[in-house]
Design a protein around this motif. Sequence first.
Motif, mmCIF file in Angstrom:
data_model
loop_
_atom_site.group_PDB
_atom_site.id
_atom_site.type_symbol
_atom_site.label_atom_id
_atom_site.label_comp_id
_atom_site.label_asym_id
_atom_site.label_seq_id
_atom_site.Cartn_x
_atom_site.Cartn_y
_atom_site.Cartn_z
ATOM 1 N N GLY A 40 0.809 -1.203 0.000
ATOM 2 C CA GLY A 40 0.000 0.000 0.000
ATOM 3 C C GLY A 40 0.846 1.259 0.000
ATOM 4 N N ASN A 71 -0.644 -5.508 -10.883
ATOM 5 C CA ASN A 71 -1.833 -5.980 -11.599
ATOM 6 C C ASN A 71 -1.456 -6.374 -13.028
ATOM 7 O OD1 ASN A 71 -4.585 -6.620 -11.630
ATOM 8 N ND2 ASN A 71 -5.159 -4.629 -12.480
ATOM 9 N N HIS A 85 1.275 -9.079 -4.856
ATOM 10 C CA HIS A 85 0.031 -8.354 -4.642
ATOM 11 C C HIS A 85 -0.599 -8.796 -3.325
ATOM 12 C CE1 HIS A 85 -1.904 -12.010 -6.289
ATOM 13 N NE2 HIS A 85 -3.090 -11.513 -5.933
ATOM 14 N N THR A 114 -6.773 1.460 5.922
ATOM 15 C CA THR A 114 -7.901 0.804 5.252
ATOM 16 C C THR A 114 -9.198 1.556 5.557
ATOM 17 O OG1 THR A 114 -8.264 -0.696 7.132
ATOM 18 C CG2 THR A 114 -6.768 -1.448 5.389
ATOM 19 N N ILE A 164 -10.063 -3.347 -10.648
ATOM 20 C CA ILE A 164 -9.989 -2.623 -9.384
ATOM 21 C C ILE A 164 -10.376 -1.160 -9.573
ATOM 22 C CG2 ILE A 164 -7.543 -2.054 -9.643
ATOM 23 C CD1 ILE A 164 -7.307 -2.645 -6.582
ATOM 24 N N TYR A 222 -10.500 -5.615 -1.010
ATOM 25 C CA TYR A 222 -9.604 -4.557 -1.457
ATOM 26 C C TYR A 222 -8.302 -5.191 -1.944
ATOM 27 C CZ TYR A 222 -12.748 -1.877 1.561
ATOM 28 O OH TYR A 222 -13.857 -1.326 2.165
ATOM 29 N N LEU A 245 -5.465 -8.179 -9.652
ATOM 30 C CA LEU A 245 -6.309 -7.280 -8.863
ATOM 31 C C LEU A 245 -7.662 -7.066 -9.522
ATOM 32 C CD1 LEU A 245 -3.733 -4.552 -7.760
ATOM 33 C CD2 LEU A 245 -4.423 -6.620 -6.542
ATOM 34 N N ASP A 299 -10.457 3.411 -5.486
ATOM 35 C CA ASP A 299 -10.307 3.277 -4.044
ATOM 36 C C ASP A 299 -9.969 1.850 -3.624
ATOM 37 O OD1 ASP A 299 -12.773 2.386 -4.820
ATOM 38 O OD2 ASP A 299 -13.932 3.549 -3.370
ATOM 39 N N HIS A 300 -9.358 1.105 -4.551
ATOM 40 C CA HIS A 300 -8.790 -0.225 -4.290
ATOM 41 C C HIS A 300 -9.835 -1.325 -4.099
ATOM 42 C CE1 HIS A 300 -4.781 1.530 -3.913
ATOM 43 N NE2 HIS A 300 -5.301 2.444 -3.122
ATOM 44 N N PHE A 328 -4.086 -4.294 -3.659
ATOM 45 C CA PHE A 328 -3.049 -3.380 -4.110
ATOM 46 C C PHE A 328 -1.803 -4.192 -4.443
ATOM 47 C CE2 PHE A 328 -4.085 -2.901 0.399
ATOM 48 C CZ PHE A 328 -2.990 -3.476 1.017
#
Length: 334
Positions: free
Chosen positions: A167, A216, A200, A187, A224, A211, A221, A227-228, A213
Motif C-alpha cells: 500500500g 496488476n 500483490h 484501510t 480494481i 480490497y 487485482l 479506491d482499491h 493493491f
Amino acid sequence: MTQLFGFGSNGNGQLGIGHLTDTNTPTPCKGIPSTETIEKITGGGNHSAIITDSGRLYMTGSSQFGEHVASSTSEPYYQQRWDHLIWKDVACGWAFTLLLSDTNLVYGVGTSKWNELDGSSTQDLVTVAPTQLKDIVSIACGWRHSLALDQSGQVYGWGCGRHGQLGPSLTAITDKKDIRTVQKIITPQPIVQIVCGHVHTLLRGKDGTVYGFGSNKYGQLGQISADHIILANSVFIDAGWHHSASLDQNGNLTMWGRKDRGQVTYRPLNNIKSVACGSEHTLAITNEGNVTAWGWNEHGNCTTDKDFIDIPITLPQTHIKIIGAGCATSWFGL
C-alpha cells in the motif's frame, strides 16, 4: 485426527512424504502423530508448515530455516519445531516463515534480505516487532512481503513494497526497492482477512468488500476501482502468485488473474466449501467433500501427467476435510 496426503513438487522434501521425488499420486505424509488434527497447512518456496488444533507446529523442506541454510532433507518428513510455545497460525514465504503464538505475538525464521522478518536473516526463532505487533490474530506472507492483522481489524505490513503490495507508504521512499519496516496499512474499514500473492495483496473487510493493491500485470487485482475495491459480498479470499479467488456465502467461486496455465477456471464453480491457491494452481473442496484441482501441473500438483489443467478435475478421494497449497505443491487431509 487428520490423515494428510501430499503431491506435487518434492525435490527438497517439502511434501513431507519420506523421499525427494516429485509425485502426482497423493502420498501419505510422515512425521505427524496420528492423534493430531490439522488446522492449517501452508507451503513456501521449498518448505511447508502445519499447525494442529493442539497448538503444535510441524515443518519440512530445505528452506524452512532460510534460503541458504542447509537443512535435513535426508529426513524429508514433518518434524515438530519450537514446542516450548503454543501456535495459532503460520504462513510461509519464499524462504521464510511467520508464526503466531497463543499470546498473539508474531515470530519469524528464515531469510530476511528484503526485511521479511523486520530484521536480519536468522535460522533461530525471533520475535517480530513485539512493540508494534500486539494482539495479532492472523498473519500472511508473499514472496518478499509480510502482513499481520490485529483484533481491531488493523493491518500491518513490512518487507518489499516495490510493486505497491504494502500500500501507500507512510514515510518517504528513498530507494526503488521500497524495503519497509513494520507500518500500518490504512484501510477504509476494519479488515477480517489478509492474503498475499507473489507481489500483490488482498484484504477482506468486515462487510465483505475485497480490497487489493500491488502488481496488476496479470489482472490479479481484477477490475480494481480507484479506491482499491475489487468486489463485494465475499466470505473468503485467497491468492496465488498471479491469480486470486473469492467465495461468496452461497459457495460460488469467483477468480481473476493470470490464465496462461489454467490458473483461473474458464467456467464458474459453485457448491464450493473451501479454496486454496498455490503458486500457479488451485484446489477446492466441494460441499460434498470432494476435491477439485486445476492450473499449472508440471510437478503433478493436480494429480495428472498433463502440463496444465484448464478444466477442473475431481480427485477420487472423498470426505476431504482440509486442503493446502504452496509452490507447485498440494495437500489434502481426511
